[in-house]
Every structure is written in C-alpha cells, then in structure tokens.
Design an enzyme around this catalytic site. Structure first.
Site, mmCIF file in Angstrom:
data_model
loop_
_atom_site.group_PDB
_atom_site.id
_atom_site.type_symbol
_atom_site.label_atom_id
_atom_site.label_comp_id
_atom_site.label_asym_id
_atom_site.label_seq_id
_atom_site.Cartn_x
_atom_site.Cartn_y
_atom_site.Cartn_z
ATOM 1 N N ASN A 9 32.927 28.327 37.000
ATOM 2 C CA ASN A 9 34.369 28.200 37.206
ATOM 3 C C ASN A 9 34.654 28.550 38.659
ATOM 4 O OD1 ASN A 9 37.143 28.466 37.221
ATOM 5 N ND2 ASN A 9 37.203 30.248 35.860
ATOM 6 N N LYS A 11 37.469 28.461 40.088
ATOM 7 C CA LYS A 11 38.825 29.016 40.234
ATOM 8 C C LYS A 11 39.525 28.337 41.430
ATOM 9 C CE LYS A 11 37.172 33.171 38.036
ATOM 10 N NZ LYS A 11 37.241 34.602 37.852
ATOM 11 N N HIS A 93 41.821 31.159 29.970
ATOM 12 C CA HIS A 93 41.161 32.125 30.850
ATOM 13 C C HIS A 93 42.113 33.305 31.075
ATOM 14 C CE1 HIS A 93 39.433 33.977 34.410
ATOM 15 N NE2 HIS A 93 38.309 33.381 34.088
ATOM 16 N N GLU A 95 42.913 34.888 33.574
ATOM 17 C CA GLU A 95 43.789 34.753 34.749
ATOM 18 C C GLU A 95 44.982 33.858 34.432
ATOM 19 O OE1 GLU A 95 40.670 33.661 37.483
ATOM 20 O OE2 GLU A 95 39.884 35.700 37.328
ATOM 21 N N GLU A 163 34.993 36.999 27.638
ATOM 22 C CA GLU A 163 35.106 37.499 29.007
ATOM 23 C C GLU A 163 35.970 38.755 29.038
ATOM 24 O OE1 GLU A 163 34.273 34.124 31.995
ATOM 25 O OE2 GLU A 163 36.415 34.208 31.633
ATOM 26 N N GLY A 169 34.939 39.509 38.042
ATOM 27 C CA GLY A 169 35.027 39.695 39.498
ATOM 28 C C GLY A 169 34.906 41.139 39.951
ATOM 29 N N SER A 209 31.162 38.847 35.797
ATOM 30 C CA SER A 209 30.160 39.434 36.707
ATOM 31 C C SER A 209 28.720 39.090 36.345
ATOM 32 C CB SER A 209 30.349 40.954 36.804
ATOM 33 O OG SER A 209 31.607 41.247 37.390
ATOM 34 N N GLY A 231 32.357 33.829 40.452
ATOM 35 C CA GLY A 231 31.885 33.982 41.830
ATOM 36 C C GLY A 231 30.493 33.428 42.095
#
Ligand code: PGA
Length: 251
Positions: A9, A11, A93, A95, A163, A169, A209, A231
C-alpha cells in the site's frame, strides 16, 4: 491450501517516476510463487498497469465509493478502478476510518461495490492502542468483521487484513503470540459466520511495520497468509525481502 499474498500500500506516496520501482520488482520476481499486489495512488493506476505489463503483479486502489457514479466530488468508484486496470482495492484501512470517519457499514457497502465491479476487496480491521490496553482487542476485531463484511461474501474475492492501528508506521509489532491469537480468532469467527469451507478459504494478512527483518517470523505464525505492507512496499529492494520470506514460507 491458501495461496500466500504480499500486498503493498503506497498510501499518498509516489509520482510517475516512482513506478520504476514496479519495473524493478517485476524483474526481481519474474515468476513469483505467491500473489503480489501494489496499490499506488489513484492517478498512477493506469500507468502502473502499463509498467507491470504481462507480469502477474496486480495493481489495486486504496479506497472506493460505494456507488457506481454520481455527484460525489473527489471520490472514485470501484468500476472506475476496474476500468483503469486495477484488480484489487483496499477498504476500511484505519487511516480511512480515522481521517474520513469511515464506519463498518460504509466499509461493508464499499466491499459490496468492489465485488459488483469484479474487484478483490482487501478489508482491514484493527484495534487502537487504547483498545488493546483495555483488553478489548478481540471484541473490536469481531465487531469490525461482523460490520464490514456482507452476509453473502464472495470468498474468492475477499481478503482480510489484521492491522493493529498502533503498529502502522511505528516500527512496533504485536508479539508473534498476539498476532497468532488474533488470526486464529478471525479464522474461527469467519468459519462460524460463513461456514467452515469459506472460513478456511479466506486469506488473512497481517499488516503494521512488516519489514524484511521481521517478515519470516510473522509468516511462520499459523493463519498468517501474507502481509499488507505500507512503508516497506515503496522501494523494490525492501519489498523483495518480504516477498522472498513469504515465498520461503510457502514452500
Ligand atoms: P506500514 O503500514 O507497513 O508502513 O506500517 C501498513 C499499512 O498501513 O498497511
């Protein structure tokens, strides 16, 4: 046997020039033994599809609107993602849930829209740190699974991602035992609701992570069928370590 799945992802990261990472990723894994997907920002989807060419790396969206079209400025429908060449979409998600106030009912409607458009929905669930600290993790995950998935599930086109919000992150991950507990709870919950066969068929990813350095340990946990990676999916040289660990776990 559930086929392993490594999903990335991006993002709100990446410009046209960064699609070179996809070319590199395809070159590093010419014949992957696991399913692969990258979800770049929406403006890059069509171009990403061209970069990938005939390689089996799938391209996904990061969200979709529950309706097909209409007066919804700034939104993108599942049909549009499909039309742009995407085969997957990440939904719910944390976020999106936090930044846009998305609740389970909306995620469920989006999941149905994704299925109607022929997309595979990657539906995310996860507890906050406060919820974990107060011992509510399984209750929260159970409620999110119940609310975010339609009763008539398309098992072939649904993937779940666990998640933990506090692991995204941050470089922190739950213990392997904790990951195992949540994944086995999810498997049992899904089997109870949708039947043993469907419950057994749904793939459960861990996200938060995941790095090349911890991937092998996470993939050794029972009921972990792969990862949703933020990431570490941005650079081919990082993501390749995770993919290789998953391929080894698949052997
Ligand atoms: P992260 O993000 O790998 O950067 O922690 C995971 C995710 O949000 O899917």
């Amino acid at each position: 046997m559930r086929r392993k799945f490594a999903a990335g992802n991006w993002k709100m990261n990446g410009l046209e020039a960064d699609l070179e990472e996809l070319t590199q990723l395809c070159a590093l894994h010419p014949d992957p033994a696991v399913d692969l997907m990258i979800a770049p920002p929406a403006p890059l989807i069509s171009s990403a599809v061209v970069h990938v060419g005939v390689h089996p790396l799938a391209i996904g969206g990061q969200d979709c609107h529950p309706e097909i079209s209409g007066a919804h400025t700034g939104d993108i429908s599942a049909v549009m993602l499909k039309d742009a060449g995407a085969s997957h979409v990440i939904l719910g998600h944390s976020e999106r849930r936090a930044d846009h106030g998305e609740g389970d009912a909306l995620v469920r409607a989006k999941t149905q829209a994704a299925h109607r458009a022929g997309l595979t929905a990657i539906v995310c669930v996860g507890e906050t740190l406060a919820q974990r600290d107060s011992g509510e993790t399984l209750e929260v995950i159970g409620a999110q699974l119940q609310g975010s998935l339609p009763d008539l599930i398309n098992a072939a086109k649904t993937v779940l991602a666990y998640e933990p919000v506090w692991a995204i992150g941050t470089g922190k991950i739950p213990t392997l035992k904790e990951i195992g507990q949540v994944h086995s709870f999810m498997r049992n919950t899904l089997s109870t609701r949708f039947g043993e066969e469907t419950g057994d068929r749904l793939r459960l990813l861990y996200g938060g992570s995941v790095k090349p350095s911890n991937a092998a340990d996470i993939f050794a946990v029972a009921d972990v069928d792969g990862a949703l990676v933020g990431g570490a999916s941005l650079k081919a040289e990082d993501f390749t370590g995770i993919i290789s660990a998953l391929e080894e776990a698949a052997e």
